[in-house]
Design a protein around this motif. Structure first.
Motif, PDB file in Angstrom:
ATOM      1  N   TYR A 180      10.214 -64.530  30.052  1.00 27.17           N
ATOM      2  CA  TYR A 180       8.907 -64.453  29.282  1.00 27.17           C
ATOM      3  C   TYR A 180       8.594 -62.718  29.404  1.00 27.17           C
ATOM      4  N   PRO A 181       7.931 -62.118  28.579  1.00 31.57           N
ATOM      5  CA  PRO A 181       7.458 -60.901  28.781  1.00 31.57           C
ATOM      6  C   PRO A 181       6.230 -60.910  30.148  1.00 31.57           C
ATOM      7  N   VAL A 182       6.501 -59.974  30.948  1.00 28.89           N
ATOM      8  CA  VAL A 182       5.473 -60.056  32.141  1.00 28.89           C
ATOM      9  C   VAL A 182       4.056 -60.337  31.965  1.00 28.89           C
ATOM     10  N   GLY A 183       3.656 -61.198  32.436  1.00 26.28           N
ATOM     11  CA  GLY A 183       2.115 -61.544  32.290  1.00 26.28           C
ATOM     12  C   GLY A 183       1.607 -62.296  31.113  1.00 26.28           C
ATOM     13  N   LYS A 184       2.719 -62.691  30.294  1.00 24.53           N
ATOM     14  CA  LYS A 184       2.414 -63.468  29.010  1.00 24.53           C
ATOM     15  C   LYS A 184       2.895 -64.969  29.100  1.00 24.53           C
ATOM     16  N   ALA A 185       2.968 -65.397  30.096  1.00 23.77           N
ATOM     17  CA  ALA A 185       3.905 -66.814  30.319  1.00 23.77           C
ATOM     18  C   ALA A 185       3.004 -67.779  29.700  1.00 23.77           C
ATOM     19  N   GLN A 186       1.610 -67.634  29.879  1.00 26.01           N
ATOM     20  CA  GLN A 186       0.647 -68.844  29.317  1.00 26.01           C
ATOM     21  C   GLN A 186       0.917 -68.962  27.753  1.00 26.01           C
ATOM     22  N   ASN A 187       1.812 -68.137  27.004  1.00 25.27           N
ATOM     23  CA  ASN A 187       1.981 -68.439  25.632  1.00 25.27           C
ATOM     24  C   ASN A 187       3.473 -68.865  25.456  1.00 25.27           C
ATOM     25  N   GLN A 188       3.651 -70.084  25.280  1.00 25.91           N
ATOM     26  CA  GLN A 188       4.987 -70.604  25.186  1.00 25.91           C
ATOM     27  C   GLN A 188       5.855 -69.891  23.982  1.00 25.91           C
ATOM     28  N   ALA A 189       5.092 -69.459  22.891  1.00 20.67           N
ATOM     29  CA  ALA A 189       5.671 -68.605  21.705  1.00 20.67           C
ATOM     30  C   ALA A 189       6.596 -67.321  22.399  1.00 20.67           C
ATOM     31  N   ASN A 190       6.173 -66.637  23.251  1.00 14.82           N
ATOM     32  CA  ASN A 190       6.898 -65.602  23.956  1.00 14.82           C
ATOM     33  C   ASN A 190       8.129 -66.150  24.802  1.00 14.82           C
ATOM     34  N   LEU A 191       8.377 -67.352  24.672  1.00 12.05           N
ATOM     35  CA  LEU A 191       9.603 -67.664  25.775  1.00 12.05           C
ATOM     36  C   LEU A 191      10.888 -67.391  24.807  1.00 12.05           C
ATOM     37  N   ILE A 192      11.791 -66.707  25.571  1.00 14.34           N
ATOM     38  CA  ILE A 192      12.975 -66.150  24.787  1.00 14.34           C
ATOM     39  C   ILE A 192      14.342 -66.486  25.857  1.00 14.34           C
ATOM     40  N   GLN A 193      15.558 -66.478  25.200  1.00 17.45           N
ATOM     41  CA  GLN A 193      16.590 -66.687  25.874  1.00 17.45           C
ATOM     42  C   GLN A 193      17.383 -65.506  26.034  1.00 17.45           C
ATOM     43  N   LEU A 194      17.645 -65.022  27.010  1.00 14.55           N
ATOM     44  CA  LEU A 194      18.278 -63.624  27.268  1.00 14.55           C
ATOM     45  C   LEU A 194      19.857 -64.166  27.748  1.00 14.55           C
ATOM     46  N   ILE A 195      20.645 -63.484  26.705  1.00 16.13           N
ATOM     47  CA  ILE A 195      22.195 -63.912  26.885  1.00 16.13           C
ATOM     48  C   ILE A 195      22.895 -62.665  27.046  1.00 16.13           C
ATOM     49  N   ARG A 196      23.875 -62.712  27.918  1.00 14.55           N
ATOM     50  CA  ARG A 196      24.897 -61.388  28.143  1.00 14.55           C
ATOM     51  C   ARG A 196      25.993 -62.208  27.809  1.00 14.55           C
ATOM     52  N   LEU A 197      26.738 -61.229  26.759  1.00 18.04           N
ATOM     53  CA  LEU A 197      28.241 -61.434  26.335  1.00 18.04           C
ATOM     54  C   LEU A 197      28.988 -60.186  26.300  1.00 18.04           C
ATOM     55  N   LYS A 198      30.166 -60.101  26.008  1.00 19.11           N
ATOM     56  CA  LYS A 198      30.902 -59.076  25.605  1.00 19.11           C
ATOM     57  C   LYS A 198      30.118 -58.153  24.567  1.00 19.11           C
ATOM     58  N   GLU A 199      30.195 -56.684  24.597  1.00 18.93           N
ATOM     59  CA  GLU A 199      29.497 -56.053  23.820  1.00 18.93           C
ATOM     60  C   GLU A 199      30.426 -56.342  22.352  1.00 18.93           C
ATOM     61  N   LYS A 200      31.532 -56.252  22.368  1.00 18.10           N
ATOM     62  CA  LYS A 200      32.266 -56.459  21.169  1.00 18.10           C
ATOM     63  C   LYS A 200      32.181 -57.862  20.526  1.00 18.10           C
ATOM     64  N   ALA A 201      31.680 -58.859  21.144  1.00 21.11           N
ATOM     65  CA  ALA A 201      31.604 -60.089  20.601  1.00 21.11           C
ATOM     66  C   ALA A 201      30.553 -60.225  19.562  1.00 21.11           C
ATOM     67  N   PHE A 202      29.599 -59.194  19.343  1.00 22.10           N
ATOM     68  CA  PHE A 202      28.502 -59.505  18.322  1.00 22.10           C
ATOM     69  C   PHE A 202      29.061 -59.334  17.128  1.00 22.10           C
ATOM     70  N   LYS A 203      28.818 -59.978  15.954  1.00 14.91           N
ATOM     71  CA  LYS A 203      29.072 -59.916  14.751  1.00 14.91           C
ATOM     72  C   LYS A 203      27.956 -59.996  13.783  1.00 14.91           C
TER      73      LYS A 203
END
Lengths: 412, 204
Positions: free
Chosen positions: B88-111
């Protein structure tokens, strides 16, 4: 002594002769409807206990040091009471048994063609009972306000919101505003403990009144017996004392089985699901919602069309149109399969190749959509599964129809 | 009810009288119940809750959404290649709309259509609310080749490709998950660098 005292005032004798002498069928499949009724009685009794202790509120309260919704906390507290969890499980198991017995009762009436003239009205009332029971189950899902409850209800909220043209208003009416907001739990509590059961009681009364008025259907064997003996009355056993004894034994046996299951088989463990949380784990609905759940998985995401400003989305197709079409098809059956003269005898399903094979095909189709709910487990692509869901029932129907045709040709 | 043309006057008036009465009865019934329809409006309050209006602002820090560390800042070092976490963005967890999935992959994987300018050091973030019926998506990690891991909604098995802008790979979801910009700040914590690019939540 007491009987005479009451009889002199209430004319019990008349009542006894008229109603307690009513004839009951002896075939065990005629007990399926009773099974549903008895489950409903258990649901009301356990529901009274649960309703007295439940708190319909999403206000955050402290439970063992963490903040959880008051509804969730109150159900955890019910589970901690002596017998509390068992009563809650009996409630849940009875709901499942009620739906199961309604379904098998429906199948029995369908396959023995007991829905035909003059019983079309009661077929429709029965369908109403089926739908209302599903509604009763569904409104109960939300009440413990666990992660499971909120996920299931949220899905239904968006399904109702996806209805073209009226979705916004409809979802606000059903869920008392947007979901999840603080309006939904009190609204569902009232629906679940008051409105839906009241409708159920009304429909049950109607169902039984029509049954008493029309009398039940009889096996065709009875017709032969009557024709040879010249009798006209229904063949069976009287309400008092035979049927009452049978029914009571049956009810207590049911209670025994349900208590046993409630004691040893965990069900809806809200402590495991926990209060509402950001993540959504794998969860599946109770078995009777599996067809809708599975069908929602099958409809491809790009399948949507716009008509006159309304947008029909995959959610509407899977969650609204699919069940609506199922109910509609069931509702028109007695008006398609018609007979001229009122019919009071059931037929052997084996002698009705068309209707019986369609019934089997339909049942297989529902089974396939339910299996689709597990396509992630079987690792099947939705497209492939869609194909199976169409083909397997057709094959089942074809085989069944051919076999029955052959059987009937040989019989003649 | 067809009027009899036999000229019997008394019968004729009786029929029309019956008609008028019936008309009044039906009319008043329709009127009474029609006005009750206004109640539907009263019974459908405009309570807010389910609508997805994200309130992420540039520079908001990311915090863990659940688990023991819920609410504490997310550090880049906590995620390895092929890991993902709900935030969540800090302090804004009450709003479900702010929920994100943070993913880490190799930089060159993105297209494409991934917005590369909104990724940083292999970190990419998408809305975690499934565009089908609003469940929270999960991360299905491929241990042997992390780049082929994917995002799946466990409710109805919609699958999204994190390397291609969360494109729908299968299942009933109608549109991709919306990307949101993230970067690693100098002190190693993660920050938002944009709002959501595109619509979030169920498309109903």
């Amino acid at each position: 002594m007491i009987f005479r005292w009451l009889d002199e005032r209430l004319e019990l004798k008349k009542f006894k002769d008229k109603f307690l002498a009513k004839t009951f069928p002896t075939h065990p499949t005629f007990l399926l409807g009773e099974l549903a009724l008895f489950s409903f009685v258990t649901l009301v009794l356990t529901g009274i206990f649960l309703g007295l202790l439940y708190e319909p509120s999403t206000k955050m309260v402290s439970l063992f040091g963490s903040m959880v919704p008051a509804a969730y906390a109150s159900v955890v507290k019910i589970d901690l009471l002596p017998m509390g969890m068992i009563i809650r499980r009996i409630h849940h198991w009875s709901a499942m048994i009620m739906i199961a017995s309604i379904l098998t009762h429906l199948a029995r009436v369908y396959f023995t063609s007991a829905y035909r003239k003059p019983r079309e009205i009661n077929w429709l009332v029965g369908l109403g009972l089926f739908g209302t029971s599903l509604g009763a189950s569904f409104t109960g899902y939300l009440l413990p306000y666990s992660q499971f409850s909120v996920t299931a209800t949220s899905i239904a909220y968006y399904v109702s919101k996806s209805v073209p043209w009226i979705g916004g208003g409809l979802s606000r009416l059903l869920f008392s505003g947007e979901f999840p907001s603080d309006g939904t739990v009190p609204r569902f509590f009232f629906l679940h403990v008051m409105l839906v059961p009241a409708v159920l009681v009304g429909l049950i009364a109607l169902h039984l009144l029509i049954l008493v008025k029309q009398k039940h259907t009889e096996p065709s064997a009875n017709r032969i017996r009557k024709e040879s003996h010249g009798g006209k009355k229904l063949i069976g056993i009287p309400v008092w004392p035979e049927q009452v004894v049978i029914s009571l034994s049956f009810y207590f046996f049911l209670l025994f089985v349900v208590s046993l299951m409630a004691t040893y088989v965990p069900l809806n463990p809200i402590e495991v699901y926990g209060p509402p949380a950001p993540g959504t784990p794998v969860m599946r609905p109770d078995w009777y919602f599996l067809p809708i759940y599975g069908f929602l998985k099958l409809v491809p995401g790009n399948l949507s069309l716009s008509i006159a400003g309304g947008k029909i989305t995959p959610e509407t197709i899977g969650g609204v149109i699919f069940p609506a079409v199922l109910f509609l098809l069931l509702a028109v059956i007695p008006f398609l399969d018609r007979v001229k003269e009122p019919l009071n005898y059931v037929e052997n399903p084996l002698h009705r190749p068309v209707m019986t094979s369609i019934g089997i095909g339909g049942g297989v189709f529902l089974g396939m959509t339910a299996i689709s709910g597990y396509l992630d487990v079987f690792r099947i692509e939705p497209g492939t599964m869609m194909l199976y869901t169409v083909l397997v029932p057709l094959v089942a129907w074809g085989i069944c129809y051919t076999l029955l045709r052959l059987y009937n040709r040989r019989r003649e | 009810m067809v009027e009899k043309s036999s000229g019997n006057k008394g019968e004729k008036t009786a029929i029309s009288r019956r008609r008028i009465t019936l008309g009044i009865l039906l009319g008043s019934l329709a009127g009474a119940f029609g006005s009750l329809l206004a109640l539907l409006k009263v019974l459908s309050p405009e309570k807010k809750g389910g609508g997805y209006e994200a309130t992420i602002v540039l520079g908001d820090r990311l915090v863990y959404a659940q688990g023991e560390k819920a609410g504490t800042p997310l550090r880049a070092a906590a995620l390895k290649d092929g890991d993902a976490v709900l935030a969540y963005p800090v302090g804004k967890a009450q709003n479900q709309a702010n929920l994100i999935q943070l993913i880490r992959l190799k930089e060159k994987a993105f297209k494409p259509p991934t917005r590369l300018d909104l990724t940083d050091q292999g970190f990419v973030a998408y809305s975690a609310i499934c565009t089908h019926l609003g469940c929270t998506v999960s991360w299905v990690k491929n241990q042997t080749s992390p780049d082929t891991s994917f995002t799946e909604c466990f409710c109805h098995n919609s699958i999204f490709d994190p390397t291609r802008g969360a494109k729908v790979l299968g299942g009933p979801a109608p549109i991709p998950l919306a990307q949101v910009g993230v970067k690693v700040a100098e002190d190693g914590v993660l920050l938002f660098t944009s709002g959501f690019i595109g619509p979030i939540g169920p498309q109903v």
